[in-house]
Each structure stands twice: as C-alpha cells, then as structure tokens.
Design a protein around this motif. Structure first.
Motif, mmCIF file in Angstrom:
data_model
loop_
_atom_site.group_PDB
_atom_site.id
_atom_site.type_symbol
_atom_site.label_atom_id
_atom_site.label_comp_id
_atom_site.label_asym_id
_atom_site.label_seq_id
_atom_site.Cartn_x
_atom_site.Cartn_y
_atom_site.Cartn_z
ATOM 1 N N VAL A 19 33.688 50.319 -3.764
ATOM 2 C CA VAL A 19 33.528 50.702 -5.170
ATOM 3 C C VAL A 19 32.347 49.966 -5.794
ATOM 4 O O VAL A 19 31.558 50.551 -6.563
ATOM 5 C CB VAL A 19 34.827 50.408 -5.946
ATOM 6 N N PHE A 20 32.198 48.690 -5.465
ATOM 7 C CA PHE A 20 31.144 47.878 -6.102
ATOM 8 C C PHE A 20 29.747 48.404 -5.761
ATOM 9 O O PHE A 20 28.884 48.513 -6.648
ATOM 10 C CB PHE A 20 31.286 46.423 -5.649
ATOM 11 N N LEU A 21 29.504 48.737 -4.491
ATOM 12 C CA LEU A 21 28.147 49.089 -4.067
ATOM 13 C C LEU A 21 27.617 50.352 -4.735
ATOM 14 O O LEU A 21 26.502 50.338 -5.293
ATOM 15 C CB LEU A 21 28.095 49.225 -2.542
ATOM 16 N N PRO A 22 28.346 51.473 -4.718
ATOM 17 C CA PRO A 22 27.773 52.673 -5.378
ATOM 18 C C PRO A 22 27.597 52.501 -6.883
ATOM 19 O O PRO A 22 26.630 53.033 -7.459
ATOM 20 C CB PRO A 22 28.785 53.781 -5.053
ATOM 21 N N VAL A 23 28.522 51.769 -7.525
ATOM 22 C CA VAL A 23 28.368 51.556 -8.968
ATOM 23 C C VAL A 23 27.168 50.654 -9.231
ATOM 24 O O VAL A 23 26.413 50.870 -10.201
ATOM 25 C CB VAL A 23 29.663 50.954 -9.552
ATOM 26 N N ALA A 24 26.960 49.636 -8.383
ATOM 27 C CA ALA A 24 25.780 48.775 -8.541
ATOM 28 C C ALA A 24 24.500 49.579 -8.326
ATOM 29 O O ALA A 24 23.491 49.383 -9.045
ATOM 30 C CB ALA A 24 25.851 47.612 -7.561
ATOM 31 N N MET A 25 24.500 50.504 -7.346
ATOM 32 C CA MET A 25 23.328 51.358 -7.134
ATOM 33 C C MET A 25 23.087 52.262 -8.338
ATOM 34 O O MET A 25 21.944 52.501 -8.740
ATOM 35 C CB MET A 25 23.526 52.200 -5.866
ATOM 36 N N GLY A 50 36.456 45.681 -19.804
ATOM 37 C CA GLY A 50 35.192 46.103 -19.213
ATOM 38 C C GLY A 50 35.321 47.392 -18.424
ATOM 39 O O GLY A 50 34.441 48.268 -18.490
ATOM 40 N N ALA A 51 36.426 47.520 -17.670
ATOM 41 C CA ALA A 51 36.616 48.739 -16.870
ATOM 42 C C ALA A 51 36.766 49.967 -17.746
ATOM 43 O O ALA A 51 36.335 51.066 -17.363
ATOM 44 C CB ALA A 51 37.847 48.576 -15.975
ATOM 45 N N LEU A 52 37.359 49.824 -18.925
ATOM 46 C CA LEU A 52 37.550 50.964 -19.819
ATOM 47 C C LEU A 52 36.322 51.229 -20.692
ATOM 48 O O LEU A 52 36.040 52.379 -21.056
ATOM 49 C CB LEU A 52 38.782 50.724 -20.703
ATOM 50 N N LEU A 97 33.806 55.656 -13.671
ATOM 51 C CA LEU A 97 35.249 55.854 -13.734
ATOM 52 C C LEU A 97 35.959 55.246 -12.523
ATOM 53 O O LEU A 97 37.190 55.148 -12.498
ATOM 54 C CB LEU A 97 35.571 57.355 -13.815
ATOM 55 N N LEU A 98 35.174 54.827 -11.516
ATOM 56 C CA LEU A 98 35.773 54.123 -10.377
ATOM 57 C C LEU A 98 36.242 52.719 -10.757
ATOM 58 O O LEU A 98 37.131 52.164 -10.113
ATOM 59 C CB LEU A 98 34.770 54.030 -9.227
ATOM 60 N N LEU A 99 35.643 52.125 -11.794
ATOM 61 C CA LEU A 99 36.043 50.771 -12.182
ATOM 62 C C LEU A 99 37.480 50.725 -12.703
ATOM 63 O O LEU A 99 38.267 49.885 -12.252
ATOM 64 C CB LEU A 99 35.069 50.217 -13.225
ATOM 65 N N LEU A 137 31.017 45.564 -14.422
ATOM 66 C CA LEU A 137 31.080 45.749 -12.968
ATOM 67 C C LEU A 137 31.510 44.472 -12.268
ATOM 68 O O LEU A 137 32.438 44.478 -11.432
ATOM 69 C CB LEU A 137 29.709 46.202 -12.462
ATOM 70 N N VAL A 138 30.857 43.363 -12.591
ATOM 71 C CA VAL A 138 31.142 42.102 -11.897
ATOM 72 C C VAL A 138 32.559 41.616 -12.199
ATOM 73 O O VAL A 138 33.320 41.245 -11.288
ATOM 74 C CB VAL A 138 30.102 41.039 -12.292
ATOM 75 N N VAL A 139 32.937 41.614 -13.481
ATOM 76 C CA VAL A 139 34.250 41.097 -13.852
ATOM 77 C C VAL A 139 35.363 41.972 -13.277
ATOM 78 O O VAL A 139 36.361 41.475 -12.742
ATOM 79 C CB VAL A 139 34.379 40.984 -15.389
#
Length: 409
Positions: free
Chosen positions: A29-35, A92-94, A115-117, A55-57
């Motif tokens: 989940v982290f990698l595509p959102v970071a990209m 943060g996710a919301l 929305l993956l977060l 993203l990080v938190v």
C-alpha cells in the motif's frame, strides 16, 4: 529422508511468515501511494505536506498494530502515546482522500490510491487493536466511503464511484488481513491446546499413581495402626501375644514397603499394549507423531517380561519428551525367533546426558542382562534408536526386598 521440523519450530516459522506477510501488505500500500505523491509533486506545498504526513503516519501505525496482532500476542497497551498516534493516523487516513481529490480530474475518477490508506488502517486496527473486528471493519468501510464522497464532492466529481471504491477497498483489505490473522490464531490456539493436553496427560498419570499408592498404603497403614494399639494393650496382660502382634506388624510394614517400591519403580504388572497406547497418546500431546507396528499375532509374554518391556516404553517416551526435539517417533514390537524385539526410535538424537551411566537406559540394561536379554541404544545424526531383546517365555525374577529395605534380584 527429509525430517520434518518439530512442531514449535513450525509454529515459529508460521508466526514469522504471517508477520512478514502483513508487513508486506503494508508496504504494497505504501509504495503506490508514495509514487502517486511523487507524480503530483507539483501541487501546493501545504497539500504535499498533509498527504506525506498522512501516508507516513497511517502506514507506521498500521505496521504497529499488525506487529502486535502476531508478534506481541495481543493488542498493544492503549497508552496516551498510542492513543495520540491512533487518532492522528485515523484523521490522516480519512483526510488524505479529501485533500488529494482536487489533484485528479473528473475524467480520471476518484483518488483511488489515497482511499487505500483508510483501508490499510482499518484492516490493521481490526487485526491488532483488540476492538470488535466485524464492527471495526463496518465502521472503517462507512468512514472510507464518506471520505471518498467528501473528496469527490470537493473536486466536483461523481460521488457514487468514490463511495464504491472506498467501501470495496476497506472490505478487501479487511478480508485479506483477517484471513492471515485468523489462520495464525487457529495455529496458536492449537498449540495452547497441545500444551494443555500434555499437561493433562501428566496430571492423569500422577492421579493414577496417587490412587494406586493410596490403595496400597491406606489399607496396610490402617491395619498396622490397629495392631499397634492391640499390642500396646497386651504388653502387660499377655506378653507372648503382644510379641506375636508386633512380629505381624513388622511383616505388614515390610509388605507395604515392598508394594510401595513396586509402584514407585514400576515393578507391578504392566500391560504392554496399554503402555504403548499411553506412550503414543503422550507423544501426540507433546507434538510428536508416533507410528506403531507389530505382528498380526502379538507374541505371548510372561508377566515379568511384559513388565520390563513396558518400562523401556516409559523410559524411552520420557527421554523423547525431555531430551529431544523430535517430530516423529516409531514403536515396533515383533517376534524375532525365540525372542521378542521392541524398537523405539525418533528423528532427533537425545542429548548426551539422556542415557546417563547411573540410571535411565543404563539401569534398565543391567536388568535386561540379568533376565537373559539385552538393551542397547544407538545415536545418529538424525535418529535415536532403543532396541530391547527379551525371551518371550522366560519369566524375569521379581525384585526381593531385604530386611534392610534394599531391593535385590
């Protein structure tokens, strides 16, 4: 031959595999959102900072709960620091889908990567927070759908696709994580049940020994007490009868001592079939698979011979449980000419002290030699064997207790 790892080792491997699978899901989940954040690096700095922090938190707190679900053996203590981190990650996710929605044009649809977060965070909380899992998943799906709808409305996009994507992402993430955690929970519960079964088997054997000892000692001591009172009253009135009573008391005491030694050292009659069945059950309770083999027509054994072979089964079983990390064992009872051969083997060698020279197998070997048989053991790199040979129809002398209480043959 490939030797299976002992059950505890397999359980540790499953725990590590489950933990790394969950952390890999976090990374996926982290990698595509970071990209996605990188591709929109031209956005306003405040927007980038909010999205990067979310993203990080979110991923960090999700990893914390995932680790707690497997490695820590339970939910983490809800300290003030954990509650603050939980609140920040949830917010943060919301907020991330709402803030990121304007970065996407109506033609590209809702900000699905963001929305993956909330999906990841909900799945992690469901797995490792200790909250009711079904209710947590439902609440997360509703909140993610609401965040998607708010973002779509803020960006002038269609609301329904954002609601569907948010709810589906949470449902899929929770299902994937729940399957991994459920499988681990079942394995951990099976291990606890195995340990309890082993403890119950040991407790049952102790109760059996205590009951047998009570049956022997209770009656004998009661008779000794009554005859001692009688002898005390006869000392002056009838000295000769008092002497006779005292001699009978001595005989009863020695008989009780002999019976107690027979129970303590396993000299009483032993049913070899029952001993093998008990050994199989106890080994299974300890996580050791035990295979048994015997002739179609079991050899007829003298009671004393059956008793000695039963002691070998007990001693070898105890050695496997105490001194090895075996996963498989075997017991073989066959006729070999005029003798009976009992073989007990396991796939993990004993420690060098398991068959010490002062007792254990060494002590049994002396008794087999006196009975005209033999007891030997062989230690290999991946196998330990105990082989007992004994004449089938030659009775073995029972131990005799001398006047000083020592056992002899």
């Amino acid at each position: 031959m490939t030797v299976a790892a002992p059950y505890p080792a397999r359980l540790r491997y499953l725990r590590h595999m489950t933990l790394w699978t969950l952390l890999l899901f976090d990374g996926v989940v982290f990698l595509p959102v970071a990209m996605e954040l990188f591709w929109h690096r031209s956005a306003a700095v405040p927007v980038l900072l909010v999205l990067a922090a979310a993203l990080v938190v979110s991923c960090a707190v999700a990893a914390h709960f995932m680790i707690a679900s497997v490695a820590a053996g339970g939910p983490p203590p809800m300290t003030r620091r954990v509650r603050v981190a939980f609140g920040c990650a949830a917010a943060g996710a919301l907020i991330a889908p709402v803030v990121a929605a304007p970065l996407y044009s109506p033609s590209t649809g809702p900000p699905a990567p963001w929305l993956l977060l909330p999906a990841l965070f909900t799945a992690a909380v469901m797995a490792g927070s200790g909250l009711p899992r079904f209710r947590t998943a439902v609440a997360g799906a509703v909140l993610a759908a609401g965040a998607g709808a708010a973002g779509a409305a803020n960006a002038g996009q269609e609301v329904l696709p954002a609601v569907v994507v948010g709810a589906f992402a949470v449902t899929a993430a929770c299902a994937a994580v729940a399957a991994q955690v459920w499988f681990w929970d079942v394995a951990a519960q099976a291990d606890r049940a195995r340990q309890l079964e082993g403890e119950a088997a040991v407790a049952g054997e102790r109760l059996r020994f205590a009951a047998e000892l009570h049956d022997i000692q209770g009656h004998s001591l009661q008779v000794i007490a009554l005859k001692s009172e009688l002898a005390a009253r006869l000392v002056e009135a009838d000295p000769a009868r008092a002497v006779a009573e005292m001699r009978e008391i001595e005989s009863l005491a020695r008989e009780a001592l002999r019976d107690t030694r027979e129970v303590a050292y396993g000299y009483r009659t032993v049913n070899l079939t029952v001993e093998i069945a008990n050994a199989t059950r106890v080994l299974a309770a300890a996580g050791v698979h035990c295979a048994t083999r015997s002739d179609a027509d079991p050899p007829a054994l003298a009671p004393a011979a059956e008793r000695l072979l039963g002691l070998v089964v007990r001693e070898a079983t105890t050695n496997v449980i105490r001194h090895s990390r075996a996963a498989n064992a075997e017991i073989e009872l066959v006729r070999d000419g005029a003798e009976v051969r009992l073989l007990m083997a396991n796939d993990a060698p004993l420690t060098p002290s398991a068959a010490g020279s002062g007792g254990g197998l060494a002590g049994l070997a002396e008794r087999f030699e006196a009975a005209g048989g033999s007891l030997s053991w062989r230690r290999g790199e991946d196998r330990f064997e105990v082989t007992a040979m004994l004449p089938a129809h030659v009775p073995v002398p029972a131990p005799v207790v001398t006047r000083d209480g020592a056992a002899s043959r």
